[in-house]
Design an enzyme around this catalytic site. Structure first.
Site, PDB file in Angstrom:
ATOM      1  N   CYS A  65     -24.681 -12.842 -15.493  1.00 24.50           N
ATOM      2  CA  CYS A  65     -24.076 -14.148 -15.215  1.00 24.50           C
ATOM      3  C   CYS A  65     -24.703 -15.176 -16.141  1.00 24.50           C
ATOM      4  CB  CYS A  65     -24.259 -14.558 -13.759  1.00 24.50           C
ATOM      5  SG  CYS A  65     -23.364 -16.082 -13.371  1.00 24.50           S
ATOM      6  N   LEU A  66     -24.035 -15.413 -17.244  1.00 24.30           N
ATOM      7  CA  LEU A  66     -24.503 -16.425 -18.193  1.00 24.30           C
ATOM      8  C   LEU A  66     -23.264 -17.242 -18.541  1.00 24.30           C
ATOM      9  CD1 LEU A  66     -26.790 -17.446 -20.079  1.00 24.30           C
ATOM     10  CD2 LEU A  66     -25.997 -15.803 -21.777  1.00 24.30           C
TER      11      LEU A  66
END
Lengths: 439, 179
Positions: free
Chosen positions: B107-108
Protein backbone atom coordinates in the site's frame (compact mmCIF):
# COMPACT_ATOMS: atom_id res chain seq x y z
CA UNK A 1 -54.76 19.48 -53.04
CA UNK A 2 -54.43 16.03 -51.58
CA UNK A 3 -51.41 15.58 -53.80
CA UNK A 4 -49.24 17.88 -51.76
CA UNK A 5 -49.34 15.52 -48.81
CA UNK A 6 -47.98 12.71 -50.96
CA UNK A 7 -44.25 12.09 -51.02
CA UNK A 8 -42.65 13.77 -54.00
CA UNK A 9 -41.99 11.66 -57.02
CA UNK A 10 -38.21 12.10 -57.23
CA UNK A 11 -36.45 8.73 -57.37
CA UNK A 12 -35.34 7.20 -54.09
CA UNK A 13 -31.87 8.16 -52.92
CA UNK A 14 -29.19 6.22 -54.70
CA UNK A 15 -31.36 5.17 -57.63
CA UNK A 16 -31.25 6.43 -61.23
CA UNK A 17 -28.62 9.18 -61.22
CA UNK A 18 -25.72 7.83 -59.19
CA UNK A 19 -25.00 11.30 -57.78
CA UNK A 20 -28.52 11.79 -56.42
CA UNK A 21 -27.56 10.44 -53.07
CA UNK A 22 -24.62 12.84 -52.89
CA UNK A 23 -26.36 16.01 -54.03
CA UNK A 24 -25.99 17.71 -50.63
CA UNK A 25 -22.34 16.75 -50.56
CA UNK A 26 -21.90 17.97 -54.10
CA UNK A 27 -23.06 21.44 -53.03
CA UNK A 28 -19.95 21.58 -50.88
CA UNK A 29 -17.67 19.86 -53.35
CA UNK A 30 -18.55 22.01 -56.37
CA UNK A 31 -19.24 25.50 -55.00
CA UNK A 32 -16.69 28.00 -53.89
CA UNK A 33 -17.56 29.25 -50.40
CA UNK A 34 -15.81 31.87 -48.28
CA UNK A 35 -13.84 29.29 -46.30
CA UNK A 36 -12.78 27.07 -49.16
CA UNK A 37 -9.03 26.80 -49.45
CA UNK A 38 -7.84 28.90 -52.39
CA UNK A 39 -5.81 26.00 -53.75
CA UNK A 40 -8.76 23.62 -53.70
CA UNK A 41 -9.78 22.38 -57.14
CA UNK A 42 -13.53 22.00 -56.82
CA UNK A 43 -15.76 19.73 -58.83
CA UNK A 44 -14.69 16.54 -60.57
CA UNK A 45 -11.08 16.39 -59.33
CA UNK A 46 -12.06 16.71 -55.70
CA UNK A 47 -14.92 14.25 -56.00
CA UNK A 48 -12.47 11.88 -57.62
CA UNK A 49 -9.95 12.29 -54.86
CA UNK A 50 -12.55 11.63 -52.22
CA UNK A 51 -13.72 8.46 -53.91
CA UNK A 52 -10.29 7.04 -54.66
CA UNK A 53 -8.53 7.87 -51.40
CA UNK A 54 -7.97 4.79 -49.27
CA UNK A 55 -8.96 5.36 -45.67
CA UNK A 56 -8.00 3.08 -42.82
CA UNK A 57 -10.31 2.90 -39.89
CA UNK A 58 -9.54 0.92 -36.75
CA UNK A 59 -11.88 0.03 -33.91
CA UNK A 60 -15.38 -1.04 -34.99
CA UNK A 61 -16.96 -0.58 -31.55
CA UNK A 62 -19.43 1.96 -30.19
CA UNK A 63 -17.65 4.95 -31.68
CA UNK A 64 -16.55 2.85 -34.63
CA UNK A 65 -20.03 1.99 -35.92
CA UNK A 66 -20.81 5.70 -36.07
CA UNK A 67 -17.53 6.58 -37.74
CA UNK A 68 -17.75 3.84 -40.35
CA UNK A 69 -21.27 4.85 -41.31
CA UNK A 70 -20.28 8.54 -41.44
CA UNK A 71 -17.17 7.90 -43.53
CA UNK A 72 -19.23 5.98 -46.07
CA UNK A 73 -21.87 8.74 -46.14
CA UNK A 74 -19.18 11.42 -46.50
CA UNK A 75 -18.21 10.11 -49.91
CA UNK A 76 -15.17 7.99 -49.08
CA UNK A 77 -15.42 4.91 -51.25
CA UNK A 78 -12.45 2.76 -50.34
CA UNK A 79 -12.46 2.08 -46.63
CA UNK A 80 -10.50 -0.57 -44.75
CA UNK A 81 -11.61 -1.52 -41.26
CA UNK A 82 -9.63 -3.36 -38.57
CA UNK A 83 -11.02 -4.77 -35.35
CA UNK A 84 -9.93 -7.79 -33.34
CA UNK A 85 -13.17 -8.25 -31.42
CA UNK A 86 -16.25 -10.34 -31.94
CA UNK A 87 -19.77 -9.13 -31.28
CA UNK A 88 -21.22 -9.55 -27.80
CA UNK A 89 -24.89 -9.27 -26.82
CA UNK A 90 -24.09 -6.25 -24.63
CA UNK A 91 -22.87 -4.32 -27.72
CA UNK A 92 -26.26 -4.32 -29.43
CA UNK A 93 -27.76 -1.36 -27.59
CA UNK A 94 -25.43 1.14 -29.25
CA UNK A 95 -23.40 -0.64 -31.92
CA UNK A 96 -26.19 -0.31 -34.42
CA UNK A 97 -24.53 -2.11 -37.33
CA UNK A 98 -24.92 -5.39 -35.43
CA UNK A 99 -28.01 -7.57 -34.93
CA UNK A 100 -28.75 -10.40 -32.59
CA UNK A 101 -27.90 -13.02 -35.22
CA UNK A 102 -24.42 -11.51 -35.56
CA UNK A 103 -23.41 -12.26 -31.97
CA UNK A 104 -20.11 -14.10 -32.00
CA UNK A 105 -19.08 -12.89 -35.46
CA UNK A 106 -16.21 -10.54 -36.28
CA UNK A 107 -17.08 -6.87 -35.73
CA UNK A 108 -15.02 -5.75 -38.70
CA UNK A 109 -16.69 -8.20 -41.08
CA UNK A 110 -20.27 -7.52 -39.99
CA UNK A 111 -19.82 -3.76 -39.93
CA UNK A 112 -18.28 -3.84 -43.41
CA UNK A 113 -21.10 -5.97 -44.80
CA UNK A 114 -23.81 -3.81 -43.29
CA UNK A 115 -22.47 -0.48 -44.49
CA UNK A 116 -21.60 -1.84 -47.91
CA UNK A 117 -25.16 -3.03 -48.30
CA UNK A 118 -26.69 0.27 -47.26
CA UNK A 119 -24.37 2.65 -49.08
CA UNK A 120 -24.09 1.54 -52.68
CA UNK A 121 -20.75 1.99 -54.39
CA UNK A 122 -18.65 1.84 -51.24
CA UNK A 123 -16.06 -0.89 -50.86
CA UNK A 124 -15.22 -1.81 -47.30
CA UNK A 125 -12.43 -4.28 -46.68
CA UNK A 126 -12.54 -5.85 -43.22
CA UNK A 127 -9.63 -7.33 -41.30
CA UNK A 128 -10.32 -9.22 -38.10
CA UNK A 129 -7.18 -8.93 -35.99
CA UNK A 130 -4.89 -6.55 -34.20
CA UNK A 131 -3.50 -3.36 -35.70
CA UNK A 132 -0.12 -4.66 -34.53
CA UNK A 133 -0.40 -7.57 -37.01
CA UNK A 134 0.17 -5.18 -39.89
CA UNK A 135 3.45 -3.68 -41.04
CA UNK A 136 4.57 -0.36 -42.49
CA UNK A 137 3.94 -1.54 -46.03
CA UNK A 138 0.28 -2.10 -45.18
CA UNK A 139 -0.16 1.30 -43.55
CA UNK A 140 1.66 3.00 -46.41
CA UNK A 141 -1.25 2.37 -48.83
CA UNK A 142 -3.66 4.72 -47.04
CA UNK A 143 -4.20 8.44 -47.37
CA UNK A 144 -5.75 8.88 -43.95
CA UNK A 145 -5.98 6.90 -40.74
CA UNK A 146 -9.02 7.28 -38.50
CA UNK A 147 -9.09 5.63 -35.07
CA UNK A 148 -11.91 4.82 -32.69
CA UNK A 149 -9.78 2.66 -30.42
CA UNK A 150 -10.57 1.77 -26.84
CA UNK A 151 -7.09 1.52 -25.38
CA UNK A 152 -4.16 3.81 -24.82
CA UNK A 153 -1.78 1.04 -25.74
CA UNK A 154 -3.26 0.66 -29.24
CA UNK A 155 -3.26 4.43 -29.73
CA UNK A 156 0.39 4.70 -28.74
CA UNK A 157 1.26 1.87 -31.09
CA UNK A 158 -0.46 3.30 -34.17
CA UNK A 159 0.96 6.73 -33.34
CA UNK A 160 4.54 5.48 -33.04
CA UNK A 161 4.10 3.50 -36.25
CA UNK A 162 2.83 6.46 -38.24
CA UNK A 163 5.52 8.78 -36.84
CA UNK A 164 8.18 6.21 -37.65
CA UNK A 165 6.96 5.82 -41.23
CA UNK A 166 7.47 9.46 -42.18
CA UNK A 167 10.19 9.83 -44.75
CA UNK A 168 11.26 13.37 -45.65
CA UNK A 169 11.92 12.29 -49.22
CA UNK A 170 8.47 10.87 -49.79
CA UNK A 171 5.51 13.13 -49.12
CA UNK A 172 3.05 10.27 -49.26
CA UNK A 173 4.61 8.73 -46.19
CA UNK A 174 2.96 11.26 -43.86
CA UNK A 175 -0.46 9.89 -42.97
CA UNK A 176 -2.74 12.23 -41.01
CA UNK A 177 -4.15 10.48 -37.95
CA UNK A 178 -7.61 11.35 -36.70
CA UNK A 179 -8.29 10.00 -33.24
CA UNK A 180 -11.65 9.89 -31.54
CA UNK A 181 -12.37 8.74 -28.01
CA UNK A 182 -15.29 8.78 -25.62
CA UNK A 183 -15.84 7.97 -21.99
CA UNK A 184 -19.35 8.42 -20.65
CA UNK A 185 -20.40 12.01 -21.35
CA UNK A 186 -16.91 13.15 -22.36
CA UNK A 187 -15.00 12.75 -25.56
CA UNK A 188 -12.37 14.14 -27.85
CA UNK A 189 -11.48 14.39 -31.49
CA UNK A 190 -7.97 15.28 -32.51
CA UNK A 191 -5.85 15.42 -35.61
CA UNK A 192 -2.18 14.46 -35.62
CA UNK A 193 0.11 15.18 -38.55
CA UNK A 194 2.87 12.74 -37.64
CA UNK A 195 6.23 14.50 -37.04
CA UNK A 196 4.71 17.91 -37.84
CA UNK A 197 2.38 18.43 -34.91
CA UNK A 198 1.89 17.22 -31.34
CA UNK A 199 1.43 13.44 -31.38
CA UNK A 200 -0.53 11.03 -29.16
CA UNK A 201 2.60 10.45 -27.05
CA UNK A 202 3.02 14.23 -26.55
CA UNK A 203 -0.59 14.24 -25.35
CA UNK A 204 -0.35 11.23 -23.07
CA UNK A 205 -1.00 13.29 -19.96
CA UNK A 206 -4.34 14.44 -21.42
CA UNK A 207 -5.73 11.02 -20.51
CA UNK A 208 -6.75 10.97 -16.87
CA UNK A 209 -5.53 7.73 -15.30
CA UNK A 210 -8.29 5.56 -13.95
CA UNK A 211 -9.27 6.80 -10.49
CA UNK A 212 -8.22 4.25 -7.90
CA UNK A 213 -9.05 3.72 -4.24
CA UNK A 214 -6.11 3.25 -1.84
CA UNK A 215 -5.35 -0.42 -1.27
CA UNK A 216 -5.50 0.01 2.51
CA UNK A 217 -9.04 1.41 2.27
CA UNK A 218 -10.06 -1.71 0.37
CA UNK A 219 -8.31 -3.91 2.92
CA UNK A 220 -9.52 -2.32 6.11
CA UNK A 221 -12.29 0.28 5.88
CA UNK A 222 -14.53 -0.27 2.85
CA UNK A 223 -17.22 2.40 2.63
CA UNK A 224 -18.82 1.73 -0.74
CA UNK A 225 -20.08 -1.39 -2.53
CA UNK A 226 -17.36 -0.80 -5.16
CA UNK A 227 -14.71 -1.07 -2.42
CA UNK A 228 -15.97 -4.55 -1.52
CA UNK A 229 -15.82 -5.64 -5.16
CA UNK A 230 -12.31 -4.27 -5.64
CA UNK A 231 -11.28 -6.04 -2.45
CA UNK A 232 -12.60 -9.35 -3.80
CA UNK A 233 -10.91 -8.62 -7.13
CA UNK A 234 -7.47 -7.64 -5.87
CA UNK A 235 -7.06 -9.21 -2.46
CA UNK A 236 -9.44 -12.14 -1.94
CA UNK A 237 -8.75 -13.71 -5.33
CA UNK A 238 -5.01 -13.53 -4.68
CA UNK A 239 -5.41 -15.13 -1.26
CA UNK A 240 -7.73 -17.94 -2.20
CA UNK A 241 -7.36 -18.65 -5.90
CA UNK A 242 -3.78 -17.70 -6.56
CA UNK A 243 -3.26 -20.44 -9.14
CA UNK A 244 -6.28 -19.52 -11.29
CA UNK A 245 -5.81 -16.68 -13.74
CA UNK A 246 -8.78 -14.37 -13.40
CA UNK A 247 -10.82 -14.27 -16.59
CA UNK A 248 -13.27 -11.39 -16.43
CA UNK A 249 -15.39 -12.99 -19.17
CA UNK A 250 -15.86 -16.22 -17.21
CA UNK A 251 -19.24 -16.15 -15.44
CA UNK A 252 -17.98 -18.55 -12.75
CA UNK A 253 -15.16 -16.17 -11.87
CA UNK A 254 -17.44 -13.12 -11.75
CA UNK A 255 -19.95 -15.05 -9.63
CA UNK A 256 -17.19 -16.02 -7.20
CA UNK A 257 -16.08 -12.37 -6.90
CA UNK A 258 -19.70 -11.26 -6.53
CA UNK A 259 -20.32 -13.72 -3.67
CA UNK A 260 -17.10 -12.65 -1.92
CA UNK A 261 -17.93 -8.97 -2.32
CA UNK A 262 -21.47 -9.53 -1.13
CA UNK A 263 -20.46 -11.26 2.08
CA UNK A 264 -17.87 -8.59 2.78
CA UNK A 265 -20.47 -5.88 2.16
CA UNK A 266 -22.85 -7.60 4.57
CA UNK A 267 -20.11 -7.77 7.17
CA UNK A 268 -19.57 -3.99 6.97
CA UNK A 269 -23.27 -3.14 6.57
CA UNK A 270 -22.86 -1.86 3.01
CA UNK A 271 -25.73 -2.17 0.53
CA UNK A 272 -25.79 -2.23 -3.23
CA UNK A 273 -23.38 -4.96 -4.40
CA UNK A 274 -24.91 -6.59 -7.48
CA UNK A 275 -23.68 -9.00 -10.14
CA UNK A 276 -23.84 -6.28 -12.79
CA UNK A 277 -21.89 -3.88 -10.60
CA UNK A 278 -19.28 -6.57 -10.00
CA UNK A 279 -18.89 -7.01 -13.73
CA UNK A 280 -18.69 -3.25 -14.20
CA UNK A 281 -16.02 -2.69 -11.55
CA UNK A 282 -13.89 -5.70 -12.46
CA UNK A 283 -13.93 -5.01 -16.20
CA UNK A 284 -13.69 -1.27 -15.59
CA UNK A 285 -16.81 -0.62 -17.63
CA UNK A 286 -17.77 3.00 -18.02
CA UNK A 287 -21.31 3.27 -19.34
CA UNK A 288 -21.12 4.28 -22.99
CA UNK A 289 -23.43 7.10 -24.05
CA UNK A 290 -24.63 6.68 -27.64
CA UNK A 291 -24.99 10.42 -28.21
CA UNK A 292 -21.40 11.11 -27.09
CA UNK A 293 -20.25 8.56 -29.64
CA UNK A 294 -22.38 10.18 -32.33
CA UNK A 295 -21.02 13.67 -31.63
CA UNK A 296 -17.38 12.63 -31.50
CA UNK A 297 -17.73 10.42 -34.58
CA UNK A 298 -19.30 13.29 -36.49
CA UNK A 299 -16.42 15.57 -35.49
CA UNK A 300 -13.84 12.98 -36.59
CA UNK A 301 -15.47 12.36 -39.96
CA UNK A 302 -15.87 16.08 -40.53
CA UNK A 303 -12.13 16.46 -40.08
CA UNK A 304 -11.47 13.52 -42.40
CA UNK A 305 -13.70 15.06 -45.06
CA UNK A 306 -12.10 18.50 -44.74
CA UNK A 307 -8.58 17.09 -44.79
CA UNK A 308 -9.32 15.12 -47.93
CA UNK A 309 -11.11 17.90 -49.81
CA UNK A 310 -9.78 21.25 -48.49
CA UNK A 311 -13.34 22.54 -48.61
CA UNK A 312 -13.04 24.09 -45.16
CA UNK A 313 -10.31 24.80 -42.62
CA UNK A 314 -9.66 21.70 -40.56
CA UNK A 315 -8.00 20.87 -37.27
CA UNK A 316 -4.39 19.89 -37.08
CA UNK A 317 -2.33 22.23 -39.22
CA UNK A 318 0.90 23.35 -37.56
CA UNK A 319 0.38 26.25 -35.15
CA UNK A 320 -3.37 25.82 -35.30
CA UNK A 321 -5.89 24.06 -33.15
CA UNK A 322 -5.59 20.29 -33.23
CA UNK A 323 -7.62 19.06 -30.27
CA UNK A 324 -11.35 19.30 -29.66
CA UNK A 325 -12.69 18.19 -26.32
CA UNK A 326 -16.35 17.66 -25.70
CA UNK A 327 -18.15 17.44 -22.41
CA UNK A 328 -21.83 16.70 -21.99
CA UNK A 329 -21.76 16.31 -18.21
CA UNK A 330 -23.67 19.48 -17.45
CA UNK A 331 -24.96 21.16 -20.56
CA UNK A 332 -22.97 20.82 -23.73
CA UNK A 333 -19.49 22.23 -23.85
CA UNK A 334 -16.69 22.03 -26.37
CA UNK A 335 -13.25 23.55 -26.29
CA UNK A 336 -10.80 23.49 -29.14
CA UNK A 337 -7.15 24.31 -28.68
CA UNK A 338 -3.65 23.73 -29.95
CA UNK A 339 -1.80 21.04 -28.07
CA UNK A 340 1.88 21.86 -28.48
CA UNK A 341 4.46 19.38 -29.65
CA UNK A 342 6.78 18.24 -26.84
CA UNK A 343 10.43 18.80 -27.58
CA UNK A 344 11.45 15.76 -25.56
CA UNK A 345 8.62 13.49 -26.69
CA UNK A 346 10.05 9.96 -26.80
CA UNK A 347 8.23 9.24 -30.06
CA UNK A 348 8.35 12.43 -32.16
CA UNK A 349 10.94 14.47 -30.23
CA UNK A 350 13.93 13.14 -32.07
CA UNK A 351 13.19 11.32 -35.28
CA UNK A 352 15.31 8.35 -36.17
CA UNK A 353 18.23 9.24 -38.39
CA UNK A 354 19.98 6.76 -40.62
CA UNK A 355 23.29 5.63 -39.20
CA UNK A 356 25.67 3.98 -41.63
CA UNK A 357 27.71 1.37 -39.83
CA UNK A 358 30.31 -1.22 -40.67
CA UNK A 359 28.95 -4.64 -39.65
CA UNK A 360 32.41 -5.65 -38.52
CA UNK A 361 33.04 -2.78 -36.11
CA UNK A 362 32.41 -3.38 -32.43
CA UNK A 363 29.81 -1.92 -30.13
CA UNK A 364 32.60 -0.15 -28.23
CA UNK A 365 33.68 1.58 -31.43
CA UNK A 366 30.11 2.69 -32.03
CA UNK A 367 29.85 4.12 -28.51
CA UNK A 368 33.15 5.96 -28.97
CA UNK A 369 31.86 7.47 -32.18
CA UNK A 370 28.81 8.82 -30.33
CA UNK A 371 31.13 10.85 -28.10
CA UNK A 372 32.46 12.58 -31.22
CA UNK A 373 29.18 13.29 -32.98
CA UNK A 374 29.07 16.97 -33.86
CA UNK A 375 25.40 17.67 -33.05
CA UNK A 376 25.36 16.02 -29.64
CA UNK A 377 28.36 14.59 -27.90
CA UNK A 378 27.13 11.57 -26.04
CA UNK A 379 29.75 10.85 -23.42
CA UNK A 380 27.87 8.17 -21.49
CA UNK A 381 25.49 6.58 -23.97
CA UNK A 382 23.11 3.82 -23.03
CA UNK A 383 21.86 1.94 -26.04
CA UNK A 384 19.24 -0.66 -26.89
CA UNK A 385 17.18 -2.12 -29.71
CA UNK A 386 13.62 -3.28 -29.35
CA UNK A 387 14.72 -6.80 -28.47
CA UNK A 388 18.16 -6.35 -26.93
CA UNK A 389 19.80 -4.28 -24.22
CA UNK A 390 23.09 -3.52 -25.99
CA UNK A 391 24.86 -1.50 -23.33
CA UNK A 392 23.60 0.18 -20.15
CA UNK A 393 25.81 2.60 -18.21
CA UNK A 394 23.63 2.02 -15.16
CA UNK A 395 22.25 0.41 -13.01
CA UNK A 396 25.39 -1.51 -12.05
CA UNK A 397 23.82 -4.95 -12.53
CA UNK A 398 22.74 -4.14 -16.08
CA UNK A 399 26.12 -2.58 -16.87
CA UNK A 400 27.81 -5.79 -15.79
CA UNK A 401 25.47 -7.99 -17.81
CA UNK A 402 25.68 -5.92 -20.97
CA UNK A 403 29.43 -5.25 -20.80
CA UNK A 404 30.33 -8.43 -22.73
CA UNK A 405 28.48 -6.93 -25.73
CA UNK A 406 31.06 -4.15 -26.06
CA UNK A 407 33.60 -6.35 -27.82
CA UNK A 408 31.03 -8.02 -30.06
CA UNK A 409 30.61 -7.12 -33.70
CA UNK A 410 27.59 -4.98 -34.54
CA UNK A 411 26.39 -7.57 -37.02
CA UNK A 412 26.00 -10.04 -34.14
CA UNK A 413 23.92 -7.60 -32.12
CA UNK A 414 21.63 -5.73 -34.49
CA UNK A 415 19.89 -6.35 -37.77
CA UNK A 416 20.00 -4.09 -40.81
CA UNK A 417 17.16 -1.58 -40.57
CA UNK A 418 16.60 -2.02 -36.84
CA UNK A 419 16.16 0.97 -34.59
CA UNK A 420 18.66 1.99 -31.91
CA UNK A 421 17.56 4.10 -28.94
CA UNK A 422 20.37 6.03 -27.30
CA UNK A 423 20.04 7.96 -24.05
CA UNK A 424 22.58 9.99 -22.19
CA UNK A 425 22.21 11.59 -18.77
CA UNK A 426 23.30 14.92 -20.26
CA UNK A 427 20.29 15.03 -22.62
CA UNK A 428 16.53 15.10 -22.09
CA UNK A 429 15.73 13.57 -25.45
CA UNK A 430 16.29 10.02 -26.58
CA UNK A 431 18.27 9.83 -29.79
CA UNK A 432 17.17 7.25 -32.30
CA UNK A 433 18.92 5.80 -35.26
CA UNK A 434 18.02 3.40 -37.98
CA UNK A 435 20.87 1.04 -38.71
CA UNK A 436 22.04 0.80 -42.30
CA UNK A 437 24.98 -1.53 -42.74
CA UNK A 438 27.65 -0.53 -45.23
CA UNK A 439 28.49 -3.17 -47.74
CA UNK B 1 -4.09 18.16 -48.27
CA UNK B 2 -1.77 19.24 -51.08
CA UNK B 3 -0.91 22.28 -49.03
CA UNK B 4 -0.11 20.05 -46.11
CA UNK B 5 2.35 18.12 -48.13
CA UNK B 6 4.20 21.21 -49.22
CA UNK B 7 4.48 22.26 -45.57
CA UNK B 8 5.75 18.83 -44.71
CA UNK B 9 8.46 19.17 -47.32
CA UNK B 10 9.75 22.33 -45.71
CA UNK B 11 9.68 20.97 -42.19
CA UNK B 12 11.10 17.51 -42.37
CA UNK B 13 14.81 17.67 -42.89
CA UNK B 14 15.85 14.20 -43.85
CA UNK B 15 14.46 11.36 -41.88
CA UNK B 16 14.44 7.81 -43.11
CA UNK B 17 11.14 6.04 -43.21
CA UNK B 18 10.31 2.77 -41.65
CA UNK B 19 12.85 1.36 -39.22
CA UNK B 20 12.23 -2.29 -38.59
CA UNK B 21 11.48 -3.32 -35.01
CA UNK B 22 11.05 0.03 -33.29
CA UNK B 23 11.90 0.52 -29.65
CA UNK B 24 8.54 0.90 -27.88
CA UNK B 25 7.51 4.07 -26.08
CA UNK B 26 7.40 2.24 -22.74
CA UNK B 27 10.93 0.92 -23.28
CA UNK B 28 12.16 4.40 -24.14
CA UNK B 29 10.69 5.81 -20.98
CA UNK B 30 11.99 3.01 -18.73
CA UNK B 31 15.45 3.38 -20.24
CA UNK B 32 15.34 7.07 -19.38
CA UNK B 33 14.13 6.35 -15.85
CA UNK B 34 16.86 3.77 -15.30
CA UNK B 35 19.56 6.16 -16.43
CA UNK B 36 18.32 8.73 -13.93
CA UNK B 37 18.20 6.20 -11.11
CA UNK B 38 20.66 7.08 -8.35
CA UNK B 39 20.33 4.38 -5.72
CA UNK B 40 22.33 4.51 -2.53
CA UNK B 41 24.27 1.55 -1.12
CA UNK B 42 21.14 0.11 0.50
CA UNK B 43 19.39 -0.67 -2.78
CA UNK B 44 20.17 -2.45 -5.98
CA UNK B 45 18.37 -3.72 -9.04
CA UNK B 46 18.80 -7.02 -10.79
CA UNK B 47 17.63 -7.98 -14.27
CA UNK B 48 17.04 -11.73 -14.67
CA UNK B 49 16.79 -11.16 -18.40
CA UNK B 50 18.99 -8.17 -19.24
CA UNK B 51 17.24 -7.66 -22.58
CA UNK B 52 13.92 -7.16 -20.80
CA UNK B 53 14.17 -3.92 -18.87
CA UNK B 54 10.45 -3.92 -18.09
CA UNK B 55 10.81 -6.70 -15.51
CA UNK B 56 13.34 -6.55 -12.72
CA UNK B 57 13.96 -7.22 -9.04
CA UNK B 58 14.72 -4.50 -6.53
CA UNK B 59 16.60 -5.37 -3.34
CA UNK B 60 16.36 -3.10 -0.31
CA UNK B 61 18.68 -3.60 2.66
CA UNK B 62 17.72 -0.95 5.21
CA UNK B 63 20.72 0.25 7.28
CA UNK B 64 18.62 2.00 9.89
CA UNK B 65 15.17 1.84 11.42
CA UNK B 66 13.13 -1.13 12.63
CA UNK B 67 13.94 -3.26 9.60
CA UNK B 68 17.70 -2.64 9.80
CA UNK B 69 19.72 -5.68 8.77
CA UNK B 70 17.03 -7.27 6.62
CA UNK B 71 17.05 -7.95 2.90
CA UNK B 72 13.78 -7.40 1.06
CA UNK B 73 13.17 -8.00 -2.60
CA UNK B 74 10.43 -6.68 -4.87
CA UNK B 75 9.28 -7.77 -8.31
CA UNK B 76 8.75 -4.86 -10.68
CA UNK B 77 6.51 -5.57 -13.66
CA UNK B 78 6.03 -2.71 -16.10
CA UNK B 79 3.64 -3.03 -19.03
CA UNK B 80 3.44 -1.28 -22.38
CA UNK B 81 1.03 1.26 -20.89
CA UNK B 82 3.77 2.74 -18.71
CA UNK B 83 3.89 5.60 -17.72
CA UNK B 84 0.14 5.92 -18.18
CA UNK B 85 -0.17 3.06 -15.70
CA UNK B 86 2.10 2.62 -12.67
CA UNK B 87 4.52 -0.31 -12.41
CA UNK B 88 3.17 -3.37 -10.61
CA UNK B 89 5.25 -4.00 -7.51
CA UNK B 90 5.11 -7.01 -5.23
CA UNK B 91 7.21 -8.03 -2.23
CA UNK B 92 8.68 -11.48 -2.82
CA UNK B 93 8.97 -12.41 0.85
CA UNK B 94 6.21 -12.96 3.37
CA UNK B 95 6.92 -10.21 5.88
CA UNK B 96 5.37 -8.55 8.93
CA UNK B 97 4.73 -4.97 7.90
CA UNK B 98 1.64 -2.77 8.35
CA UNK B 99 1.65 -1.59 4.71
CA UNK B 100 2.50 -4.88 3.02
CA UNK B 101 0.16 -7.83 3.24
CA UNK B 102 1.03 -11.51 3.43
CA UNK B 103 0.67 -11.87 -0.35
CA UNK B 104 3.22 -9.13 -0.95
CA UNK B 105 0.80 -6.39 -2.03
CA UNK B 106 2.09 -2.96 -1.12
CA UNK B 107 0.00 0.00 0.00
CA UNK B 108 1.92 2.97 -1.31
CA UNK B 109 -0.12 5.90 -2.62
CA UNK B 110 2.00 6.53 -5.72
CA UNK B 111 1.66 2.91 -6.79
CA UNK B 112 -2.09 3.31 -7.08
CA UNK B 113 -4.34 6.26 -6.44
CA UNK B 114 -1.70 8.99 -6.67
CA UNK B 115 0.25 7.66 -9.65
CA UNK B 116 0.91 10.24 -12.37
CA UNK B 117 2.84 9.83 -15.61
CA UNK B 118 5.24 12.56 -14.46
CA UNK B 119 6.41 10.31 -11.61
CA UNK B 120 9.28 7.96 -12.38
CA UNK B 121 10.79 4.72 -11.13
CA UNK B 122 13.05 6.64 -8.78
CA UNK B 123 10.02 8.05 -6.94
CA UNK B 124 8.53 4.57 -6.56
CA UNK B 125 11.76 3.07 -5.27
CA UNK B 126 12.35 5.86 -2.77
CA UNK B 127 8.74 5.42 -1.65
CA UNK B 128 9.32 1.72 -0.99
CA UNK B 129 12.47 2.42 0.98
CA UNK B 130 10.58 4.93 3.07
CA UNK B 131 8.06 2.26 4.08
CA UNK B 132 10.85 0.38 5.86
CA UNK B 133 12.08 3.48 7.65
CA UNK B 134 8.64 4.72 8.65
CA UNK B 135 6.01 1.98 8.65
CA UNK B 136 2.68 3.72 8.69
CA UNK B 137 -0.11 2.44 10.94
CA UNK B 138 -2.75 4.75 9.50
CA UNK B 139 -2.72 3.05 6.05
CA UNK B 140 -2.87 -0.58 7.13
CA UNK B 141 -2.79 -3.46 4.70
CA UNK B 142 -1.77 -5.95 7.36
CA UNK B 143 -4.26 -4.97 10.03
CA UNK B 144 -2.68 -7.02 12.80
CA UNK B 145 0.74 -5.46 12.32
CA UNK B 146 -0.82 -2.00 12.14
CA UNK B 147 -2.71 -2.56 15.41
CA UNK B 148 0.49 -3.73 17.08
CA UNK B 149 2.32 -0.62 15.92
CA UNK B 150 -0.49 1.60 17.16
CA UNK B 151 -0.70 -0.04 20.56
CA UNK B 152 2.96 -0.35 21.43
CA UNK B 153 5.98 0.56 19.38
CA UNK B 154 8.07 -1.69 21.62
CA UNK B 155 5.96 -4.78 21.00
CA UNK B 156 5.84 -3.99 17.31
CA UNK B 157 9.62 -3.68 17.22
CA UNK B 158 10.01 -7.07 18.93
CA UNK B 159 7.58 -8.64 16.48
CA UNK B 160 9.46 -7.16 13.52
CA UNK B 161 12.76 -8.58 14.76
CA UNK B 162 11.19 -11.94 15.48
CA UNK B 163 9.46 -12.14 12.08
CA UNK B 164 12.66 -11.16 10.30
CA UNK B 165 14.40 -14.13 11.97
CA UNK B 166 11.80 -16.40 10.37
CA UNK B 167 9.72 -16.96 13.50
CA UNK B 168 5.99 -16.79 13.76
CA UNK B 169 4.10 -13.81 15.11
CA UNK B 170 0.53 -14.35 16.35
CA UNK B 171 0.32 -17.69 14.61
CA UNK B 172 1.64 -16.50 11.25
CA UNK B 173 5.05 -17.75 10.15
CA UNK B 174 7.21 -15.30 8.22
CA UNK B 175 10.12 -15.67 5.84
CA UNK B 176 13.61 -15.24 7.21
CA UNK B 177 14.96 -12.03 5.70
CA UNK B 178 18.12 -11.40 7.72
CA UNK B 179 21.21 -10.80 5.59
Amino acid sequence: MADTAMPDSSPPLGAADPRTRWRYLDNILTRKGPFVDEDAILGEPIIDRLSTMKVLFSGAGGLGCEILKNLALSGFKDIHVIDMDTIDVSNLNRQFLFRHVDVGRSKAAVAAEFVQKRVKGVTITPYCGKIQDKDDEYYMQFGLVVCGLDSIEARRWINATLVGMVDGENMDSMKPLIDGGTEGFKGQARVVLPTMTSCIECQLDMHAPRPAVPLCTLATIPRQPQHCIEWAHIIAWEEERKDDTLDTDDPEHITWLYQKALSRATEYGIHGVTYAMTQGVVKNIIPAIASTNAIVAAACCNEAFKLATSTNPCLGFPEQNNYMMYSGDSGVYTYTFEHMKKEDCPVCGDLPKTLHLYPNSTLQELLDSFAERPEAQLKKPTIRTQSTSLYYQSPASLEEKTRPNLVKKLSELVGDGEELAVTDPAFQVTFRFKVAFKK
Amino acid sequence: MLKLWSMQQQQAASTPGGAKKRVTAAQLRVQKDLSELALGPTMKTEFPNPDDILNFILTIEPDEGLYNGGRFTFDFAINQNFPHEPPKVRCREKIYHPNINLEGNVCLNILREDWKPVLNLHAVIVGLQFLFLEPNASDPLNKIAAEDLKNSRETFKRNVRSSMMGNSVKGETFDRVMK
